[in-house]
Design a protein around this motif. Structure first.
Motif: not given
Length: 301
Positions: A66-77
Motif C-alpha cells: 500500500d505504501r509503495v502504491s502511494s509512491g513511498d519507494y523507500t519502504t523496506r521489510m
C-alpha cells in the motif's frame, strides 16, 4: 439392590442412595468433559497463535505494498523466520530498490529534458524576435493559409502591413479579400484559385486598403505544400509592402518624361501643363499652378 444367600435361603434387600452411585459417574463425566474442553481451548489458542504468526508477515507485506502504491519507494521489510515468507520479503525489498533507482533515473531524465526544452524554447523565441525584427526592417510579412482548416496565420509584420497591431484581429480569408482594392480583387481571386487548383507557386501584385483608408501596394509570393497523403494542405507565403518603391518608379518615369518633353520644340503652354502635371504626380499634390508674368507686373495673392 437385592442379594440372595443360598445356605440360609435368605434374600437380602438393601437400599443405596442414588447420589452415591450416580454422583461419581457424573464427576468422572464432568472431569473428562473439562479435560476435553481444556484441550480444545488450548488447541484453538495454539492454532490462533500459529495463524497470527503466519498471517502477520502477509499483513505487513500488504501494508508495505500500500505504501509503495502511494509512491513511498523507500519502504523496506524486515526478514522473517519463515523461509518461504523471507524469500517473498527479499524479493519485495529488491523490487522497491529497483523502483527507487528507476524513479531517480526518470527524475534525472525529466530534469535534463526540461532544461533542453527551456533552452530550445529560449532559442526559438530569440529566433522569432530576430525574424520579426528583420521582417519589420525589410517591410516583409509572412503568412500561411491552411487549406484543411481554412485558418490563416500572420506574422507581426503582416499585421502591420495591413494596418493592424500584432494579434489585433483574427485573420480570415474573407477579411483578406475584403481588404484588397476592388479593382484588383478579381485578378487576385483568380490567381489564388488557379494556384490552389494547379499547385506550385504564384506571385501577385495588388493594392490593399487599410482600416484608416490609406492605400498600399503589395507584392506577394506563395507556394503550395502537400501533406503525407499527397494532397495540398498548406499555402505559406510572404507579402512585401512595395508602395514607396512603386511611387519612386512613378516619380522617376514622370521626371524622365518631363525631361524628354521639355527639350522638345513644343509650345510653352504644353510644357507648362506638363510641368504642373508632373509636379502633382511627383509630390502627390492636390494641384499645381504656374503664373507667367512680365517685368513690372504685380501678382496678387
Amino acid at each position: 439392590t437385592t442379594s440372595y444367600i443360598d445356605t440360609l435361603n435368605w434374600g437380602v434387600i438393601s437400599e443405596i442412595p442414588r447420589e452415591k452411585i450416580i454422583g461419581p459417574i457424573y464427576t468422572i463425566i464432568l472431569s473428562v468433559t473439562g479435560v476435553i474442553v481444556l484441550i480444545a481451548l488450548l488447541s484453538v489458542g495454539i492454532g490462533l497463535l500459529f495463524v497470527s504468526r503466519l498471517l502477520k508477515p502477509f499483513t505487513l507485506l500488504g501494508n508495505a505494498f500500500d505504501r509503495v502504491s502511494s509512491g513511498d519507494y523507500t519502504t523496506r521489510m524486515d526478514p522473517s523466520s519463515v523461509k518461504e515468507i523471507d524469500n517473498i520479503v527479499d524479493g519485495f525489498n529488491r523490487m522497491t530498490q529497483e523502483i527507487k533507482q528507476a524513479e531517480r533515473k526518470l527524475k534525472e531524465l525529466n530534469e535534463s529534458l526540461e532544461d533542453r526544452v527551456k533552452k530550445r524554447t529560449s532559442q526559438l523565441k530569440e529566433s522569432e524576435l530576430s525574424l520579426n525584427e528583420a521582417q519589420h526592417i525589410a517591410g516583409i510579412g509572412s503568412w500561411e493559409y491552411n487549406l484543411e482548416s481554412q485558418q490563416i496565420t500572420w506574422s507581426d509584420e503582416q499585421y502591420r502591413i495591413h494596418g493592424y497591431e500584432p494579434n489585433e484581429i483574427e485573420p480570415t480569408y474573407e477579411k483578406v479579400t475584403d481588404a484588397i482594392h476592388p479593382d484588383d480583387r478579381k485578378v487576385f481571386l483568380e490567381k489564388n484559385r488557379r494556384c490552389i487548383e494547379e499547385g506550385g507557386t504564384y506571385s501577385n501584385e495588388y493594392r490593399i486598403i487599410r482600416p484608416d483608408g490609406s492605400e498600399r501596394i503589395i507584392y506577394s509570393q506563395a507556394k503550395l505544400i502537400r501533406g503525407d497523403s499527397g494532397n495540398l494542405t498548406r499555402m505559406p507565403g510572404t507579402a512585401q509592402d512595395i508602395t514607396e518603391r512603386k511611387r519612386n518608379e512613378i516619380n522617376i518615369n514622370a521626371i524622365n518624361s518631363l525631361n524628354e518633353k521639355l527639350f522638345n520644340p513644343d509650345r510653352l503652354e504644353e510644357k507648362l501643363s506638363l510641368i504642373t502635371n508632373s509636379v502633382v504626380k511627383i509630390f502627390n499634390a492636390d494641384f499645381c499652378r504656374i503664373w507667367i508674368t512680365k517685368p513690372g507686373d504685380k501678382c496678387d495673392s
